[in-house]
Design a protein around this motif. Structure first.
Motif, short mmCIF file in Angstrom:
data_model
loop_
_atom_site.label_atom_id
_atom_site.label_comp_id
_atom_site.label_asym_id
_atom_site.label_seq_id
_atom_site.Cartn_x
_atom_site.Cartn_y
_atom_site.Cartn_z
N SER A 205 0.65 -17.57 7.21
CA SER A 205 1.20 -16.67 8.22
C SER A 205 2.72 -16.73 8.23
N SER A 206 3.34 -15.60 8.00
CA SER A 206 4.80 -15.48 8.00
C SER A 206 5.14 -14.01 7.83
N ILE A 207 6.43 -13.68 7.90
CA ILE A 207 6.88 -12.34 7.52
C ILE A 207 7.95 -12.55 6.44
N PRO A 208 7.54 -12.61 5.17
CA PRO A 208 8.45 -13.01 4.10
C PRO A 208 9.43 -11.91 3.71
N ASN A 209 10.40 -12.31 2.86
CA ASN A 209 11.42 -11.37 2.38
C ASN A 209 10.83 -10.10 1.78
N LYS A 210 9.69 -10.25 1.09
CA LYS A 210 9.14 -9.09 0.36
C LYS A 210 8.73 -7.95 1.31
N ILE A 211 8.35 -8.28 2.53
CA ILE A 211 8.04 -7.23 3.52
C ILE A 211 9.27 -6.35 3.74
N PHE A 212 10.44 -6.99 3.80
CA PHE A 212 11.68 -6.25 4.06
C PHE A 212 12.21 -5.57 2.80
N ASP A 213 11.88 -6.12 1.63
CA ASP A 213 12.18 -5.41 0.38
C ASP A 213 11.40 -4.10 0.33
N TYR A 214 10.11 -4.16 0.68
CA TYR A 214 9.29 -2.94 0.71
C TYR A 214 9.87 -1.95 1.73
N MET A 215 10.21 -2.45 2.90
CA MET A 215 10.74 -1.59 3.95
C MET A 215 12.05 -0.93 3.51
N ALA A 216 12.94 -1.72 2.90
CA ALA A 216 14.22 -1.18 2.43
C ALA A 216 14.02 -0.11 1.36
N ALA A 217 12.97 -0.29 0.53
CA ALA A 217 12.65 0.70 -0.52
C ALA A 217 11.81 1.86 0.02
N GLU A 218 11.58 1.84 1.34
CA GLU A 218 10.84 2.92 2.04
C GLU A 218 9.40 3.03 1.55
N LEU A 219 8.78 1.87 1.34
CA LEU A 219 7.38 1.83 0.92
C LEU A 219 6.48 1.46 2.10
N PRO A 220 5.46 2.25 2.39
CA PRO A 220 4.41 1.78 3.31
C PRO A 220 3.78 0.51 2.75
N ILE A 221 3.19 -0.30 3.61
CA ILE A 221 2.75 -1.64 3.22
C ILE A 221 1.28 -1.86 3.57
N ILE A 222 0.53 -2.45 2.63
CA ILE A 222 -0.82 -2.93 2.91
C ILE A 222 -0.77 -4.45 2.93
N VAL A 223 -1.17 -5.04 4.05
CA VAL A 223 -1.21 -6.50 4.19
C VAL A 223 -2.66 -6.96 4.19
N LEU A 224 -2.98 -7.94 3.35
CA LEU A 224 -4.31 -8.55 3.37
C LEU A 224 -4.27 -9.78 4.27
N GLY A 225 -5.26 -9.92 5.12
CA GLY A 225 -5.31 -11.07 6.01
C GLY A 225 -4.85 -10.71 7.42
N ASP A 226 -5.20 -11.59 8.35
CA ASP A 226 -4.82 -11.43 9.76
C ASP A 226 -3.71 -12.43 10.05
N ASN A 227 -2.47 -11.95 10.08
CA ASN A 227 -1.34 -12.87 10.19
C ASN A 227 -0.12 -12.17 10.78
N ASP A 228 1.01 -12.85 10.79
CA ASP A 228 2.23 -12.26 11.34
C ASP A 228 2.62 -10.96 10.64
N SER A 229 2.47 -10.93 9.32
CA SER A 229 2.85 -9.74 8.56
C SER A 229 1.97 -8.54 8.90
N SER A 230 0.66 -8.77 9.02
CA SER A 230 -0.24 -7.65 9.36
C SER A 230 0.06 -7.14 10.76
N ASP A 231 0.33 -8.06 11.70
CA ASP A 231 0.70 -7.65 13.07
C ASP A 231 1.99 -6.82 13.04
N PHE A 232 2.97 -7.29 12.26
CA PHE A 232 4.27 -6.61 12.17
C PHE A 232 4.13 -5.20 11.62
N VAL A 233 3.34 -5.06 10.56
CA VAL A 233 3.14 -3.75 9.91
C VAL A 233 2.41 -2.78 10.84
N ILE A 234 1.38 -3.27 11.55
CA ILE A 234 0.61 -2.41 12.46
C ILE A 234 1.43 -2.03 13.68
#
Length: 390
Positions: A305-334
């Protein structure tokens, strides 16, 4: 004339010398531009490559900076889980403690990362002696986040970490946490220490030239996963979806053949004759932009569980994101409506992909464009300045 307050940034494994992780170097640059006097303490050991920086590397890096870079010699280590790493961390921490004990003033401020635990302890002792304000940037949570397979060693490490953390964290002036669940870690050790959510964010300088996406023309959905195939990254459900669908393509960025799951992944790809996947080794920060801007979706199959750098790399590149698992990143994306989440299950992932349309993909892309500025480091640094100096 009153003495100018100083900001001490401590990054044992992160500095202008390292190629991975640059939250603290970015902060140092920002605070210097804001007129603050910054002293940056780091080590001469490169954690990512398990080697020492040469004197020439240190001198060349220091010449480019507008703040003082202090590089301490350390023991170093060759395994992430080893007594040598513990000793190296302890020696760095106690060395820095004695340096600052005779250098720091009450009106100065210290910002340090949440590992190693020895550093957290010695800086809390320094506060009690000197009255200086100390702030913790909770980027990682030990002992929870360090993967140790041997149960006995894991228990010993937990006891060791707790011995440093329990008497320390209650003395911190304040903390920042990069993922909501990290605040629960803090509360385990300190009930009243204040904390603010300040995620890792994306670098404005690096991502300023991203080409905005128009309507998707290709019939192939181009997915990307930025990750080395370590234990906490499980791409197997993604590969299971790929093997039966030539309308999908996956690029894995950052795997050089040394990841713990690399052999397992390659065996699966070869056994099922999967041709719609490409693995590209380690790439530079600036190269990342060109690799991501022509993709359609970013994938994060991270177990921890975390919100790693790669989430923000995707966001900066304007990419929608699919997160596998129930964690901080999935909560953040939803919560931010910039993607989808599912379990580590190929059927669940396939359901998301099958329900994708050009319209729904474009809607998520537009939402990502709309909110991404909020998570730029330019904006986040201003928040950090308010926390440290207001």
């Amino acid at each position: 004339m009153s003495k100018k307050n100083k900001l001490y940034l401590i990054g044992p494994t992160e500095s202008i010398l390292t190629k991975r992780g640059n939250r603290f170097p970015n902060m140092a640059k920002f605070f210097v531009e804001e007129g603050e006097e910054v002293l940056y303490y780091t080590s001469n050991f490169y954690h990512a490559e398990k080697r020492f920086f040469s004197i020439q590397e240190v001198n060349e890096a220091a010449e480019t900076l507008y703040y003082k870079l202090k590089v301490l010699n350390v023991l170093g280590y060759y395994s992430n889980v080893s007594p040598r790493r513990v000793i190296s961390n302890f020696l760095f921490s106690i060395q820095l403690f004695f340096i600052l004990l005779f250098k720091i003033s009450k009106q100065d401020k210290i910002l340090l990362p949440s590992r190693p635990v020895e550093l957290i302890f010695f800086m809390s002792v320094l506060k009690r002696i000197k009255g200086v304000k100390i702030y913790l940037d909770i980027q990682d949570i030990w002992p929870d986040a360090l993967e140790i397979e041997n149960k006995r060693k894991k228990k010993i490490f937990e006891i060791y970490c707790n011995a440093y953390l329990k008497p320390s964290l209650k003395y911190y002036t304040g903390t920042l946490h990069v993922a909501p669940s990290f605040k629960l870690w803090l509360r385990r050790y300190a009930k009243n220490t204040p904390s603010s959510f300040v995620p890792l964010g994306w670098e404005n300088d690096r991502w300023s030239d991203v080409k905005s996406k128009g309507n998707k023309e290709s019939s192939v959905l181009k997915m990307v996963c930025v990750a080395q195939l370590q234990h906490q990254i499980d791409v197997m459900p993604v590969l299971e979806v790929l093997k039966n669908n030539d309308k999908l393509h996956l690029t894995i960025l950052g795997e050089d053949g040394t990841g713990e799951r690399y052999d397992e992944v390659i065996k699966y790809i070869n056994a099922h004759h999967i041709t719609n996947v490409e693995i590209i080794g380690k790439i530079g920060r600036k190269e990342m932009v060109s690799h991501l801007e022509n993709k359609d979706i970013g994938i994060l199959p991270m177990i921890t569980s975390s919100i790693p750098n790669k989430i923000f790399d995707y966001m900066a590149a304007e990419l929608p994101i699919i997160v596998l698992g129930d964690n901080d990143s999935s909560d953040f994306v939803i919560q931010n409506e910039i993607g989808w989440s599912c379990g580590f299950d190929s059927n669940e992932l396939m359901l998301i992909i099958n329900n994708l349309t050009k319209v729904s993909l474009m809607a998520k892309t537009e939402q990502t464009k709309l909110i991404k500025d909020k998570f730029s480091r330019d904006k986040l640094h201003i928040e950090i300045k308010h926390i440290l100096f207001d």
